[in-house]
Scaffold this active site. Structure first.
Site, PDB file in Angstrom:
ATOM      1  N   ASP A 339       0.791  -1.181  -0.011  1.00 42.44           N
ATOM      2  CA  ASP A 339      -0.058   0.000  -0.047  1.00 42.44           C
ATOM      3  C   ASP A 339       0.855   1.266   0.140  1.00 42.44           C
ATOM      4  O   ASP A 339       0.326   2.235   0.525  1.00 42.44           O
ATOM      5  CB  ASP A 339      -0.937  -0.105   1.338  1.00 42.44           C
ATOM      6  CG  ASP A 339      -0.205  -0.160   2.412  1.00 42.44           C
ATOM      7  OD1 ASP A 339       1.121  -0.347   2.478  1.00 42.44           O
ATOM      8  OD2 ASP A 339      -0.824  -0.203   3.844  1.00 42.44           O
ATOM      9  N   ASP A 424       8.416  -2.212  13.453  1.00 40.81           N
ATOM     10  CA  ASP A 424       8.783  -0.990  13.434  1.00 40.81           C
ATOM     11  C   ASP A 424       9.150  -0.057  14.752  1.00 40.81           C
ATOM     12  O   ASP A 424      10.195   0.453  14.811  1.00 40.81           O
ATOM     13  CB  ASP A 424       7.657  -0.148  12.338  1.00 40.81           C
ATOM     14  CG  ASP A 424       6.329   0.025  12.913  1.00 40.81           C
ATOM     15  OD1 ASP A 424       6.015  -1.129  13.984  1.00 40.81           O
ATOM     16  OD2 ASP A 424       5.530   0.535  12.550  1.00 40.81           O
TER      17      ASP A 424
END
Length: 606
Positions: A339, A424
């Site tokens: 995305d 992350d």
């Protein structure tokens, strides 16, 4: 005869005029036997009379005595008439002979349909052949290809869409580009995908459209041989589990990349295994369901990175359109998700900073994203900065970061990859980053469009991420002088600008003065930072004691897209003398508490 046929066609109305016309025609022919014998249509007349008899209603008819009743027919028959026996056998039951009954039109319709289909196909194939032959001597640039579609377009002609798809497929097969030298493909792009086929297609199209292999192929057509590194090749798509729609997109783009760019595309499939925890309470159940997608994504990341850096991704037995030599082991990898849309100069940015990432041991990664990159806060499209915060969303990592540099072999990421998920945030912790910094642009070169069903960022940040501006002005980064990004030089220049900024007390003052010169506001704890960030409309969170986009605790924005900055600084920024620790934190062990203490930030929770 005309009156007779007319009457049969109108017998369903049961009119006297129709019946009378039928008999009048009969009497007329009966009075001319010679004409009858030589008139082909007249042979049908007995059957017409019988049909007329069957279809009319019983009524008084002055010609009743001339009806066909028993005995021989009152009509002179032609010699060798095929109707002789059939009429005799059918006259008493009042039906037309079988030879006169209407034959089925089914075979005729099938025959006509087949003929029309063949004609249409011949026209289509002729058009395709003309299109291909006309481009053999003058091949079109690869970027002029029609974009593949994977569902029926609603706003386009279906026939035209099918023609474009067929033309592109034939062009790919009949006019393939030469395979580029895989020896120069040591910087693959790794794309993560799960089950959003439409998102993946959008991402892959932008990667294809802006890929540097276009330039390489143009050089090949002009007879030039390029020996430069091809950043972004080969393409590796790591699919989490099996989804047929996603796999169809991958197969289609494998044709596109390999036949029109000469770049191999590899597909690897991560075995998706959903954990089944055994909760002991309602809260454990909620936590398990909420964190499972993050853990699955983290597991997929670690597995795919290991497959890529080890070269195992190139040994998968996927079917390719041509014989593809095995590329060399990657020295660095560019990471995208399904995305993320890239800008036209994304690969140029990665190529120009690859040597910095390889040689500068103080760098952790290169990212193309600015978390505070809203349109009203950025201006300089050619500016890169160093940051202590890892942004992700389109980034590049070197082999030494994955395996650990020779000087710090225990700092490799692969040894203990994100055991609790949230890969992350795990990368942003001091234990993984070791004070190393990230290079990022002021104006983002990636756009995160997947704000639905995504798990990479928290829900509170998705609205802000969707407003990050994607720069559409191409910058040839290879022509830019990036020497200012050296750790010492960048720290000196940055400190000089921040320390000379005008100190103000309120947000209103900052917005007023920034039109004429740099200004700065001081925050002493993260609660105050959150309020200031809220007033300006930027990211409010921090990870491991570092605010988003922060460099040495300093966050910058160009309020109003002017030439000057508003700096949000910790209390240590006082006077013009640069602190000894400023920009010198790589490979130093810091906890969150010790880092905040050195920056002068109070440990007040947000």
């Amino acid at each position: 005869l005309v009156l007779s046929y007319y009457s049969i066609n109108n017998c369903s109305h049961h009119t006297i005029s129709g019946t009378s016309a039928c008999w009048v025609g009969y009497l007329h022919l009966n009075s001319h036997p010679r004409a009858l014998r030589h008139s082909a249509p007249a042979r049908h007349l007995p059957a017409l009379l019988i049909l007329c008899r069957q279809t009319r209603k019983p009524m008084h008819n002055p010609l009743q005595h001339r009806r066909v009743v028993g005995g021989a027919l009152p009509l002179i028959q032609p010699h060798n008439s095929p109707y002789d026996h059939s009429i005799r056998s059918n006259r008493r039951i009042g039906v037309a002979p079988a030879s006169l009954q209407t034959k089925s039109n089914g075979p005729l319709l099938v025959f006509r349909t087949v003929v029309i289909t063949i004609i249409v196909l011949c026209v289509i194939w002729g058009y395709l052949i003309v299109q291909i032959v006309s481009n053999i001597d003058h091949p079109q640039p690869t970027h002029s290809l029609a974009r593949p579609f994977f569902d029926t377009p609603s706003k386009r002609s279906l026939i035209g869409w099918l023609l474009r798809q067929k033309i592109n497929h034939l062009k790919l097969q009949l006019q393939p580009m030469p395979l580029l030298d895989v020896a120069h493909m040591d910087s693959p792009v790794l794309i993560f995908t799960y089950n959003r086929a439409d998102y993946l297609e959008r991402t892959l199209w932008k990667v294809f459209e802006h890929h540097p292999a276009h330039t390489q192929q143009q050089a090949t057509r002009t007879g030039k041989t390029s020996t430069s590194r091809i950043v972004g090749a080969p393409i590796i798509i790591s699919q989490d589990g099996r989804n047929l729609q996603v796999q169809a997109v991958i197969d289609t783009y494998r044709d596109l990349f390999e036949m029109k760019l000469g770049v191999p595309l590899f597909r690897i499939e991560h075995p998706r295994e959903v954990p089944k925890p055994k909760p002991t309470s309602y809260f454990d159940t909620y936590d398990a369901e909420w964190s499972t997608p993050y853990k699955l994504l983290a597991s997929h990341y670690g597995w795919a990175l290991d497959q890529t850096f080890s070269g195992s991704a190139y040994n998968i037995g996927d079917k390719h359109n041509r014989r593809t030599p095995t590329p060399p082991l990657p020295q660095r990898v560019i990471i995208l998700e399904e995305d993320i849309e890239i800008a036209s100069d994304f690969f140029s940015l990665m190529n120009s900073t690859a040597h910095l990432l390889d040689k500068d041991g103080t760098l952790f990664a290169v990212s193309a994203f600015n978390d505070n990159g809203k349109e009203q806060f950025v201006a300089d499209t050619k500016r890169l900065v160093r940051s202590d915060f890892f942004p992700g969303l389109g980034w590049m990592m070197s082999r030494s970061v994955w395996e650990g540099p020779a000087s710090h072999p225990g700092a490799g990421l692969k040894k203990n990859w994100a055991p609790d998920g949230f890969w992350d945030d795990w990368l942003r912790e001091s234990a993984q980053r070791w004070g190393r910094q990230v290079i990022r642009p002021e104006v983002s070169r990636t756009f995160h469009f997947g704000n639905i069903h995504g798990v990479s960022e928290g829900a509170e940040n998705k609205d802000i991420l969707s407003e990050i501006e994607l720069d559409n002005n191409y910058v040839h980064w290879e022509d830019q002088d990036l020497s200012y990004l050296g750790p010492s030089l960048f720290a000196d220049n940055y400190w000089n600008r921040v320390s000379r900024a005008k100190l103000v007390e309120t947000v209103i003052e900052a917005k007023s003065y920034v039109a004429h010169h740099d200004v700065r506001l001081v925050y002493s704890n993260f609660e105050l930072f959150r309020r200031l960030a809220w007033d300006f409309g930027i990211m409010q969170d921090e990870k491991a004691g570092i605010p988003r986009t922060g460099y040495e605790g300093i966050v910058e924005i160009r309020y109003g897209r002017g030439d000057f900055f508003i700096f949000l600084t910790p209390p240590y920024v006082m006077g013009e003398e640069k602190p000894a620790h400023f920009g010198m934190k790589p490979w130093k062990e810091y906890s969150k508490e010790s880092l905040m203490q050195e920056l002068g930030i109070n440990n007040v929770p947000i």
